[in-house]
Structure formats: structure tokens, C-alpha cells
Design a protein around this motif. Sequence first.
Motif, PDB file in Angstrom:
ATOM      1  N   SER A 178      -0.114   8.320  -6.301  1.00 25.56           N
ATOM      2  CA  SER A 178      -0.890   9.414  -5.716  1.00 25.56           C
ATOM      3  C   SER A 178      -0.201  10.746  -5.986  1.00 25.56           C
ATOM      4  O   SER A 178       0.996  10.803  -6.250  1.00 25.56           O
ATOM      5  N   LYS A 215       0.778   3.995  -2.965  1.00 25.15           N
ATOM      6  CA  LYS A 215       0.467   5.375  -2.645  1.00 25.15           C
ATOM      7  C   LYS A 215       1.575   6.303  -3.124  1.00 25.15           C
ATOM      8  O   LYS A 215       1.320   7.358  -3.701  1.00 25.15           O
ATOM      9  N   LYS A 216       2.824   5.884  -2.921  1.00 29.57           N
ATOM     10  CA  LYS A 216       3.956   6.707  -3.345  1.00 29.57           C
ATOM     11  C   LYS A 216       4.020   6.796  -4.869  1.00 29.57           C
ATOM     12  O   LYS A 216       4.337   7.838  -5.434  1.00 29.57           O
ATOM     13  N   GLU A 219       0.819  -1.213   0.000  1.00 26.12           N
ATOM     14  CA  GLU A 219       0.000   0.000   0.000  1.00 26.12           C
ATOM     15  C   GLU A 219       0.848   1.256   0.000  1.00 26.12           C
ATOM     16  O   GLU A 219       0.538   2.224  -0.707  1.00 26.12           O
ATOM     17  N   THR A 220       1.948   1.267   0.756  1.00 28.06           N
ATOM     18  CA  THR A 220       2.819   2.454   0.743  1.00 28.06           C
ATOM     19  C   THR A 220       3.473   2.626  -0.623  1.00 28.06           C
ATOM     20  O   THR A 220       3.598   3.752  -1.108  1.00 28.06           O
TER      21      THR A 220
END
Length: 149
Positions: free
Chosen positions: A96, A92-93, A88-89
Motif C-alpha cells: 500500500s 498492507k505494509k 493482512e498487516t
Amino acid sequence: MDTLRKQKRKLKKQIRAASSEETNGLLVIWRQLKARHSALSRAESARKKRSQRRKNQERFIRDPFQFARQLFQQPKSGTLTVEREELETHLKKTYSDPTREIPLEETTGLVWPAAPGMKFDSKPPSLQEVIAVVSKARAKSAPGPNEVP
């Protein structure tokens, strides 16, 4: 092909061990073996391609939609071995935008196009327009009595 390959290997060993007078004659024999092996390889490759083409044609005729789906479908392989938080990180990085909510500044130098000089005709085509387009269409067959192929 296997016997030719073995003969070529055996001949290479003989060439290395041979004297300079014998080397030329052995090289001529080796080149002949190589030419025969290459010709057999090409023939075998062509045979395999013909066989594969025939199988693909049969699969296409049997079910064209399934054949096309298999052509463009990516094979699924492997398993995901990563922690959920780490995934997820990373997503997101990567995908997003932290400045998404900030409005853009006014850009100078943009030229707006002029308004159209004529209104867009939104009415359906007339019968004469349809007949003109259909009569120009080429369908690789002779037209019938109504000039429509």
C-alpha cells in the motif's frame, strides 16, 4: 558403476596403507578405474537425457497445449501457517501507499514533444498494399499461379 565405485574405494584404502614404491602403481590403476567410471557416468547421463527427451516429445505430440501449460505452471506446495491479521498487516505494509491520495507537485524541466507534422492515416489498407505485403512474405514454399505461397 557400483562395482567400479567399490573398487575405487578399496584401492584408495590400499593406497593409504601402501609403501611409496607401491603407491605409484596403485595410483595408475585408480586413475584407470576413475576414467572408466567417468565414461560410464557420461553414457548413463546421455541415456537418461535421450529417454527424457523422447518422453517429452511424446507428451508434446499428444497434447501440445497441456505440455506448454505444465512447462510454465509453478508447482503448488506447502501450507500457509500464519494468522489472518498478521498476513493482512504484512500485505498492507508491503503493497500500500499512504501518500496515494496526495497529488504530485509540478515537475520542472519536462520537455513536451512537438505536434506531429502529418496526420495519422486511419483508413484500411488498399488492395495494392495488401498484395505487396503478401507477395513479399516468405512461407518456405513455392508460390502458386497467383504468386501466393
